[in-house]
Design a protein around this motif. Structure first.
Motif, PDB file in Angstrom:
ATOM      1  N   ILE A  55       0.859  -1.181   0.000  1.00 45.53           N
ATOM      2  CA  ILE A  55       0.000   0.000   0.000  1.00 45.53           C
ATOM      3  C   ILE A  55       0.896   1.232   0.000  1.00 45.53           C
ATOM      4  N   GLU A  60      -5.492   4.967   1.583  1.00 43.03           N
ATOM      5  CA  GLU A  60      -6.129   4.472   2.795  1.00 43.03           C
ATOM      6  C   GLU A  60      -7.163   3.411   2.439  1.00 43.03           C
ATOM      7  N   ILE A  61      -7.204   2.362   3.266  1.00 45.45           N
ATOM      8  CA  ILE A  61      -8.159   1.264   3.079  1.00 45.45           C
ATOM      9  C   ILE A  61      -9.074   1.219   4.289  1.00 45.45           C
ATOM     10  N   THR A  62     -10.373   1.297   4.036  1.00 52.34           N
ATOM     11  CA  THR A  62     -11.373   1.248   5.101  1.00 52.34           C
ATOM     12  C   THR A  62     -12.280   0.060   4.859  1.00 52.34           C
ATOM     13  N   GLY A  87      -7.470   7.422  -2.411  1.00 53.84           N
ATOM     14  CA  GLY A  87      -6.116   7.879  -2.722  1.00 53.84           C
ATOM     15  C   GLY A  87      -6.127   9.266  -3.307  1.00 53.84           C
ATOM     16  N   LYS A  91     -11.627   7.634  -5.244  1.00 54.03           N
ATOM     17  CA  LYS A  91     -12.063   6.620  -4.291  1.00 54.03           C
ATOM     18  C   LYS A  91     -12.840   5.537  -5.029  1.00 54.03           C
ATOM     19  N   HIS A 104      -4.943  -5.296   7.630  1.00 57.96           N
ATOM     20  CA  HIS A 104      -4.158  -4.157   7.158  1.00 57.96           C
ATOM     21  C   HIS A 104      -3.178  -3.740   8.235  1.00 57.96           C
ATOM     22  N   GLN A 106      -0.700  -0.968   9.083  1.00 57.09           N
ATOM     23  CA  GLN A 106      -0.311   0.372   8.676  1.00 57.09           C
ATOM     24  C   GLN A 106       1.167   0.641   8.902  1.00 57.09           C
ATOM     25  N   GLY A 109       2.788  -1.092   5.900  1.00 52.94           N
ATOM     26  CA  GLY A 109       2.174  -0.758   4.621  1.00 52.94           C
ATOM     27  C   GLY A 109       1.840  -1.981   3.794  1.00 52.94           C
ATOM     28  N   SER A 142      -3.821   5.589  -6.870  1.00 55.40           N
ATOM     29  CA  SER A 142      -2.516   6.198  -6.609  1.00 55.40           C
ATOM     30  C   SER A 142      -1.815   6.644  -7.896  1.00 55.40           C
TER      31      SER A 142
END
Length: 249
Positions: A55, A60-62, A87, A91, A104, A106, A109, A142
């Motif tokens: 990543i 960001e991953i939600t 990104g 989205k 995930h 963080q 990454g 990205s």
């Protein structure tokens, strides 16, 4: 001439307890054979699914909560979760099946995908498929996805113009193609895709959703598919075609 007894008569005599005499060449046909094992290879996990996804910074991953939705194939209500990938470029949302889990980290990454049962074929298939979609979405928000279309043919030209009276949303543009027809072909650019013509015979499509970009490229390509005799047509990215010898009457 002595005939061998039929299989049904032999089985009836065997069930009644009477002694049955069979010719030697029929003995193997009435012997119980062990069940054949078609495959003894152990189940293997998905090569893509077990690979961690990188990543990049700014993405960001939600992962949302499970929501019961109607499956279009089985018409059953299945609890699915929605993964939102955000990104710098936009989205995207991705629905994942309930048996798949995304962890995930963080700090490093990395994102890892796991499934509940690695022996089930459906779960293994969706393991790799979801990995490909998620990796494609991360790259899209990205860096973005592009498609280059090449127009090969005498008089083939392309321009990007506005048609306010035909626009489905404000600011929509149209790809106008001159492909040898009596009229120009106009293809509306879908929302989320940007089209430009750096050269009269080149069309550049950009967007964050690769599936949407390539679908629009296929819609343009269908007007002049590459033909194998003169090599004319609309080519997408690195597409090539093998030329055939012309038919001689």
């Amino acid at each position: 001439m002595i005939l061998a007894p039929s299989r049904s008569k032999v089985l009836e005599k065997a069930a009644s307890g009477a002694a049955v005499t069979l010719p030697s060449f029929l003995v193997p046909a009435f012997q119980a054979s062990p069940r054949r094992q078609f495959s003894t290879t152990p189940s293997r996990s998905s090569k893509l699914g077990r690979t961690p996804i990188s990543i990049p910074p700014g993405v960001e991953i939600t992962i949302g909560e499970p929501i019961a939705k109607k499956d279009p194939t089985t018409y059953l209500r299945i609890a699915k979760r929605t993964v939102t990938v955000a990104g710098p470029l936009g989205k995207l949302d991705l629905e994942i099946p309930p048996f798949l889990t995304i962890s995930h980290d963080q700090a490093t990454g990395k994102a890892n995908l796991t499934i509940e049962n690695k022996d089930l074929k459906q779960q293994k298939e969706m393991w790799g498929t979801t990995w490909s979609y998620l990796n494609r979405y991360i790259m899209g928000v990205s860096e973005g996805h592009t498609a280059i279309l090449r127009l090969v043919g005498v008089g083939y030209r392309a321009t990007v113009e506005e048609r306010p009276k035909k626009a489905a949303y404000p600011g929509q543009k149209f790809v106008c193609l001159k492909l040898g027809f009596t009229h120009a072909v106009e293809e509306p650019v879908p929302h989320g895709v940007t089209a430009s013509t750096p050269q009269p015979t080149r069309i550049l499509l950009e967007g964050i959703d690769r599936e949407q970009v390539m679908t629009f490229a296929a819609q343009i390509r269908k007007w002049r598919r590459p033909e194998p005799y003169k090599g004319k047509g609309i080519f997408v990215n690195d597409e090539t075609i093998k030329l055939k010898q012309r038919k001689i009457k």
